[in-house]
Design an enzyme around this catalytic site. Structure first.
Site, mmCIF file in Angstrom:
data_model
loop_
_atom_site.group_PDB
_atom_site.id
_atom_site.type_symbol
_atom_site.label_atom_id
_atom_site.label_comp_id
_atom_site.label_asym_id
_atom_site.label_seq_id
_atom_site.Cartn_x
_atom_site.Cartn_y
_atom_site.Cartn_z
ATOM 1 N N GLU A 1 -3.943 14.348 1.212
ATOM 2 C CA GLU A 1 -4.642 15.534 0.715
ATOM 3 C C GLU A 1 -3.699 16.719 0.554
ATOM 4 O O GLU A 1 -3.743 17.449 -0.445
ATOM 5 C CB GLU A 1 -5.783 15.918 1.674
ATOM 6 C CG GLU A 1 -6.851 14.852 1.834
ATOM 7 C CD GLU A 1 -6.603 13.949 3.034
ATOM 8 O OE1 GLU A 1 -7.578 13.520 3.666
ATOM 9 O OE2 GLU A 1 -5.420 13.680 3.346
ATOM 10 N N CYS B 1 -8.715 15.302 7.786
ATOM 11 C CA CYS B 1 -8.518 15.680 9.186
ATOM 12 C C CYS B 1 -8.549 17.208 9.317
ATOM 13 O O CYS B 1 -8.718 17.941 8.336
ATOM 14 C CB CYS B 1 -7.190 15.128 9.693
ATOM 15 S SG CYS B 1 -5.737 15.917 8.934
ATOM 16 N N HIS C 1 0.280 14.387 4.605
ATOM 17 C CA HIS C 1 -0.909 13.577 4.383
ATOM 18 C C HIS C 1 -1.255 13.604 2.898
ATOM 19 O O HIS C 1 -0.848 14.509 2.158
ATOM 20 C CB HIS C 1 -2.085 14.133 5.193
ATOM 21 C CG HIS C 1 -1.953 13.914 6.663
ATOM 22 N ND1 HIS C 1 -3.010 14.063 7.547
ATOM 23 C CD2 HIS C 1 -0.879 13.564 7.435
ATOM 24 C CE1 HIS C 1 -2.596 13.811 8.781
ATOM 25 N NE2 HIS C 1 -1.313 13.509 8.731
ATOM 26 N N CYS D 1 -5.742 18.878 7.150
ATOM 27 C CA CYS D 1 -6.006 18.824 5.720
ATOM 28 C C CYS D 1 -7.209 19.686 5.344
ATOM 29 O O CYS D 1 -7.242 20.290 4.271
ATOM 30 C CB CYS D 1 -6.221 17.385 5.275
ATOM 31 S SG CYS D 1 -4.736 16.361 5.409
#
Length: 338
Positions: free
Chosen positions: A232, A260, A230, A263
């Site tokens: 991040e 999320c 992801h 993350c």
């Protein structure tokens, strides 16, 4: 449109609400020459300028492609892709970290706020990404409109200079006057657009320390065949590995969407001090038709160390990334990359 397309220069393009800045292609030299020769546009800055083909080619090589480490030149476009002027900084002094500002809006396009937005975009890039500390402009004494524009923007007049009207903006003053959270959030949102264009999920993130961009990334899960890639996590991993760091205390992470669970855990273990997001988890699942997910605060601040959380910030702009986007399971889209 790819606002971040590069034509051989060392700098990126910049997108605002009503305009965008982009280094010109060689075929746009005709417009630049017209701008410099237009008497109505140039009368306030002194006189019109006419260059030979050899001179304009030499200028293009220095300012645009291949470009240099001390100069950055862009044309200014409205959102209909119409060129409306130019803006640049030049003669950057790496030791003093000072640069010289230039901006011209074609006379026919003045009075619409384009100059102020273009200056904001350029200074944001100059201070937060390029690394400059001071921007100056020596304005001719007869250019009253130019003087008033920059003073209203926040530049300060140096009355000790008498061969022109010298104005100066420092990074400290710019950070005091303008919201840097919004600047970096728009950068994260632009990365989310880029991620969507690349066939990934529309998420972007940037890592900032003391008002300076340190790392940026989009979602890369499909192209890397890595469900954890992801945006991040990418910025944390890439920056820490490149700089041999294990703690990011004092750093701020900007994400186009609220982090999320996974993350948020990575942000917690990286000891990041502040998180700013645009679209909340609730907004995301309402747009995607998915299921509600925990808020990042529930994970980031469950321990003794507290993380400052700001958001939703610019949610309308963040939600635009999802307009018309079809949330298809990654397992189905993964095959497209191979």
């Amino acid at each position: 449109m790819d606002y971040n397309s590069i034509v051989g220069q060392k700098h990126r393009s910049l997108k605002g609400k009503n305009i965008y800045l982009r280094p010109p292609g060689y075929d746009e030299l005709e417009y630049i020459q017209w701008l410099w020769m237009d008497e109505e546009t140039m009368k306030e800055v002194g006189r019109s300028i006419s260059l030979s083909d050899e001179q304009i080619e030499k200028w293009y090589r220095r300012m645009v492609s291949p470009g240099s480490e001390t100069d950055y030149y862009c044309l200014i476009f409205d959102l209909n892709d119409t060129p409306i002027g130019e803006i640049s900084f030049h003669r950057y002094n790496a030791k003093a970290k000072t640069g010289q500002l230039n901006i011209k809006i074609a006379a026919v396009h003045r009075g619409k706020g384009y100059a102020t937005e273009a200056i904001y975009l350029l200074l944001g890039y100059y201070f937060f990404e390029f690394g400059g500390q001071v921007m100056e402009d020596l304005i001719v004494l007869d250019n009253i409109a130019g003087q008033q524009l920059l003073l209203k923007f926040g530049f300060e007049h140096d009355s000790l200079v008498d061969d022109g009207f010298l104005v100066r903006m420092t990074k400290e003053k710019f950070r005091e006057l303008y919201n840097e959270d919004e600047y970096f959030m728009r950068l994260a949102i632009d990365l989310a657009y880029q991620s969507r264009q690349n066939g990934e999920d529309p998420f972007g993130a940037v890592l900032v320390y003391d008002g300076m961009l340190m790392c940026q990334s989009e979602d890369k899960s499909l192209r890397l065949s890595d469900p954890t890639a992801h945006a991040e996590i990418n910025v944390i991993r890439e920056y820490c590995q490149s700089n041999k760091k294990i703690s990011l205390e004092g750093f701020t992470l900007y994400s186009s969407t609220e982090p999320c669970v996974m993350c948020s855990g990575a942000i917690h273990w990286a000891r990041i001090s502040k998180v700013v997001f645009s679209v909340s988890q609730e907004m995301l699942w309402q747009s995607s038709g998915g299921h509600s997910k925990p808020k990042c605060n529930e994970i980031l601040n469950m321990g003794r160390k507290k993380v400052a959380i700001v958001g939703p910030l610019l949610p309308d702009e963040g939600l635009e990334v999802y307009r018309g986007y079809e949330f298809v399971p990654k397992i189905k889209r993964h095959k497209m990359f191979f």
